[in-house]
Design a protein around this motif. Structure first.
Motif, PDB file in Angstrom:
ATOM      1  N   VAL A 164       0.832  -1.296   0.000  1.00  0.00           N
ATOM      2  CA  VAL A 164      -0.072   0.095   0.013  1.00  0.00           C
ATOM      3  C   VAL A 164       0.952   1.036   0.076  1.00  0.00           C
ATOM      4  O   VAL A 164       1.726   1.139   0.532  1.00  0.00           O
ATOM      5  N   ASP A 165       0.435   2.117  -0.558  1.00  0.00           N
ATOM      6  CA  ASP A 165       1.262   3.560  -0.745  1.00  0.00           C
ATOM      7  C   ASP A 165       1.552   4.069   0.437  1.00  0.00           C
ATOM      8  O   ASP A 165       0.403   4.239   1.476  1.00  0.00           O
ATOM      9  N   PRO A 166       2.693   4.257   1.113  1.00  0.00           N
ATOM     10  CA  PRO A 166       2.898   4.676   2.374  1.00  0.00           C
ATOM     11  C   PRO A 166       2.490   5.949   2.583  1.00  0.00           C
ATOM     12  O   PRO A 166       2.089   6.335   3.777  1.00  0.00           O
ATOM     13  N   GLU A 167       2.476   6.835   1.887  1.00  0.00           N
ATOM     14  CA  GLU A 167       1.485   8.063   2.154  1.00  0.00           C
ATOM     15  C   GLU A 167       0.192   8.088   2.237  1.00  0.00           C
ATOM     16  O   GLU A 167      -0.466   8.577   3.387  1.00  0.00           O
ATOM     17  N   LEU A 168      -0.332   7.046   1.919  1.00  0.00           N
ATOM     18  CA  LEU A 168      -2.000   6.794   2.277  1.00  0.00           C
ATOM     19  C   LEU A 168      -2.073   6.273   3.675  1.00  0.00           C
ATOM     20  O   LEU A 168      -2.811   6.995   4.543  1.00  0.00           O
ATOM     21  N   ILE A 169      -0.860   5.300   4.199  1.00  0.00           N
ATOM     22  CA  ILE A 169      -0.742   4.930   5.447  1.00  0.00           C
ATOM     23  C   ILE A 169      -0.757   6.116   6.098  1.00  0.00           C
ATOM     24  O   ILE A 169      -1.094   6.132   7.369  1.00  0.00           O
ATOM     25  N   ARG A 170       0.320   6.827   6.091  1.00  0.00           N
ATOM     26  CA  ARG A 170       0.621   8.082   7.057  1.00  0.00           C
ATOM     27  C   ARG A 170      -0.606   8.933   7.089  1.00  0.00           C
ATOM     28  O   ARG A 170      -0.697   9.344   8.411  1.00  0.00           O
ATOM     29  N   PHE A 171      -1.163   9.411   5.984  1.00  0.00           N
ATOM     30  CA  PHE A 171      -2.444  10.302   6.383  1.00  0.00           C
ATOM     31  C   PHE A 171      -3.707   9.675   7.021  1.00  0.00           C
ATOM     32  O   PHE A 171      -4.115  10.273   7.599  1.00  0.00           O
ATOM     33  N   ALA A 172      -3.841   8.583   6.543  1.00  0.00           N
ATOM     34  CA  ALA A 172      -4.996   7.727   7.260  1.00  0.00           C
ATOM     35  C   ALA A 172      -4.590   7.578   8.725  1.00  0.00           C
ATOM     36  O   ALA A 172      -5.469   7.940   9.608  1.00  0.00           O
ATOM     37  N   GLU A 173      -3.347   7.294   9.078  1.00  0.00           N
ATOM     38  CA  GLU A 173      -3.117   7.093  10.830  1.00  0.00           C
ATOM     39  C   GLU A 173      -3.068   8.705  11.167  1.00  0.00           C
ATOM     40  O   GLU A 173      -3.712   8.757  12.490  1.00  0.00           O
ATOM     41  N   GLU A 174      -2.540   9.556  10.598  1.00  0.00           N
ATOM     42  CA  GLU A 174      -2.949  10.971  11.073  1.00  0.00           C
ATOM     43  C   GLU A 174      -4.497  11.566  11.480  1.00  0.00           C
ATOM     44  O   GLU A 174      -4.743  11.935  12.492  1.00  0.00           O
ATOM     45  N   MET A 175      -5.421  11.022  10.468  1.00  0.00           N
ATOM     46  CA  MET A 175      -6.849  11.315  10.538  1.00  0.00           C
ATOM     47  C   MET A 175      -7.352  10.416  11.571  1.00  0.00           C
ATOM     48  O   MET A 175      -8.094  11.000  12.351  1.00  0.00           O
ATOM     49  N   ASP A 176      -6.782   9.174  11.756  1.00  0.00           N
ATOM     50  CA  ASP A 176      -7.496   8.251  12.711  1.00  0.00           C
ATOM     51  C   ASP A 176      -7.038   8.686  14.067  1.00  0.00           C
ATOM     52  O   ASP A 176      -7.688   8.357  15.150  1.00  0.00           O
ATOM     53  N   ARG A 177      -5.707   9.056  14.197  1.00  0.00           N
ATOM     54  CA  ARG A 177      -5.441   9.676  15.666  1.00  0.00           C
ATOM     55  C   ARG A 177      -6.495  10.967  16.233  1.00  0.00           C
ATOM     56  O   ARG A 177      -6.713  10.809  17.216  1.00  0.00           O
ATOM     57  N   GLN A 178      -6.735  11.681  15.288  1.00  0.00           N
ATOM     58  CA  GLN A 178      -7.656  12.715  15.643  1.00  0.00           C
ATOM     59  C   GLN A 178      -8.995  12.337  15.870  1.00  0.00           C
ATOM     60  O   GLN A 178      -9.819  12.512  16.718  1.00  0.00           O
ATOM     61  N   ALA A 179      -9.350  11.201  15.104  1.00  0.00           N
ATOM     62  CA  ALA A 179     -10.669  10.447  15.133  1.00  0.00           C
ATOM     63  C   ALA A 179     -10.893   9.708  16.396  1.00  0.00           C
ATOM     64  O   ALA A 179     -11.935   9.864  17.185  1.00  0.00           O
ATOM     65  N   LEU A 180      -9.812   9.296  16.731  1.00  0.00           N
ATOM     66  CA  LEU A 180      -9.907   8.359  18.198  1.00  0.00           C
ATOM     67  C   LEU A 180      -9.862   9.241  19.266  1.00  0.00           C
ATOM     68  O   LEU A 180     -10.658   9.111  20.194  1.00  0.00           O
ATOM     69  N   ALA A 181      -9.403  10.457  19.339  1.00  0.00           N
ATOM     70  CA  ALA A 181      -9.431  11.415  20.156  1.00  0.00           C
ATOM     71  C   ALA A 181     -11.102  12.016  20.131  1.00  0.00           C
ATOM     72  O   ALA A 181     -11.802  12.152  21.328  1.00  0.00           O
ATOM     73  N   ALA A 182     -11.447  12.227  18.991  1.00  0.00           N
ATOM     74  CA  ALA A 182     -12.823  12.509  19.022  1.00  0.00           C
ATOM     75  C   ALA A 182     -13.924  11.395  19.674  1.00  0.00           C
ATOM     76  O   ALA A 182     -14.868  11.882  20.296  1.00  0.00           O
TER      77      ALA A 182
END
Length: 265
Positions: A164-182
């Motif tokens: 999988v594209d590493p940039e996709l993984i990086r961006f998804a993890e960034e979004m998910d960290r914020q979503a988990l806090a939400a």
């Protein structure tokens, strides 16, 4: 970005284009940025609104009780929109389907990508896959939890991270960290659920319904997509998109754009 008051909360959204309105509702592991590959193409023909659900992204989370699906319709009210097509991915698809059932006169069409509709239960197969691929994670460690969720959902059970594209993984993890806090904050607020839930009401989805999944998403969701398309009176099942998992509109925007431009009124 703009913000508008919806049912007592300021919701953040991006808007582009003109024409028949389309509201994009993000996955639970993401925010409105996941639609970045769709907005320009859809905005060539439609008024496109990508919203952050209450508590996610740049949207507020007041302490008062609420329901995500009512917020979606409240957004239409606040923007002076009589009816709109709703496009949802994952949890956003669940919210969009609930909105379509609770307020059918406000939803002109419904497109669902990897949507575990309300009332859906995960199979033992999916639970075993989670244990095999992710295992125990400390829920207080948002980075580790996000990495596990992205491994399971964004990479998917049939691919390896290096596929999988590493940039996709990086961006998804960034979004998910914020979503988990939400989600942690959301757990302290009373959130209303559709009653009865959508899983046994799919025949009530009488508007045109488009359903799709990535070929590398979990089997439960591919089977559920088959069921939604079969039971919704105007349901259409897209062929599974190769080399894509749960965040299909983010990972493979081109086939999703083509399908939506052909489908949306």
């Amino acid at each position: 970005m703009a913000k508008i008051e919806v049912n007592g909360a300021l919701l953040a959204y991006d808007e582009a284009g003109s024409g028949n309105p389309v509201v994009l509702v993000h996955a639970g592991i993401a925010d409105r940025r996941m639609w970045r590959g769709l907005v320009p193409a859809l905005a060539a023909r439609h008024r496109v609104i990508a919203v952050d659900l209450r508590g996610y992204g740049d949207s507020e989370l007041p302490a008062a009780p609420f329901a995500h699906h009512d917020d979606v319709v409240g957004l239409l009210d606040a923007l002076g929109i009589a009816s709109a097509a709703l496009v949802g991915c994952s949890f956003g698809g669940r919210v969009a389907a609930d909105a379509a059932l609770a307020h059918p006169e406000r939803v002109s069409a419904l497109a669902l990508f990897g949507a575990p509709v309300s009332g859906n239960e995960w199979s033992e197969e999916t639970e075993r896959l989670w244990e095999e691929l992710v295992g125990e994670v400390n829920p207080e460690d948002l980075a580790a939890t996000a990495a596990g969720e992205v491994r399971f959902w964004v990479v998917g059970p049939t691919r390896r991270p290096e596929d999988v594209d590493p940039e996709l993984i990086r961006f998804a993890e960034e979004m998910d960290r914020q979503a988990l806090a939400a989600e942690k904050a959301l757990s302290a607020v009373e959130a209303g659920e559709l009653d009865p839930p959508a899983i046994d009401r799919l025949t009530e989805l009488r508007m045109p319904v488009l359903v799709g999944t990535g070929a590398d998403d979990v089997a439960d969701l591919r089977r559920l997509a088959d069921r939604i398309a079969a039971e919704a009176p105007q349901g259409v099942r897209l062929p599974d998109v190769p080399d894509a998992a749960h965040l299909l509109p983010l990972e493979r925007p081109e086939p999703v754009n083509a399908a939506l431009l052909d489908f949306l009124p």
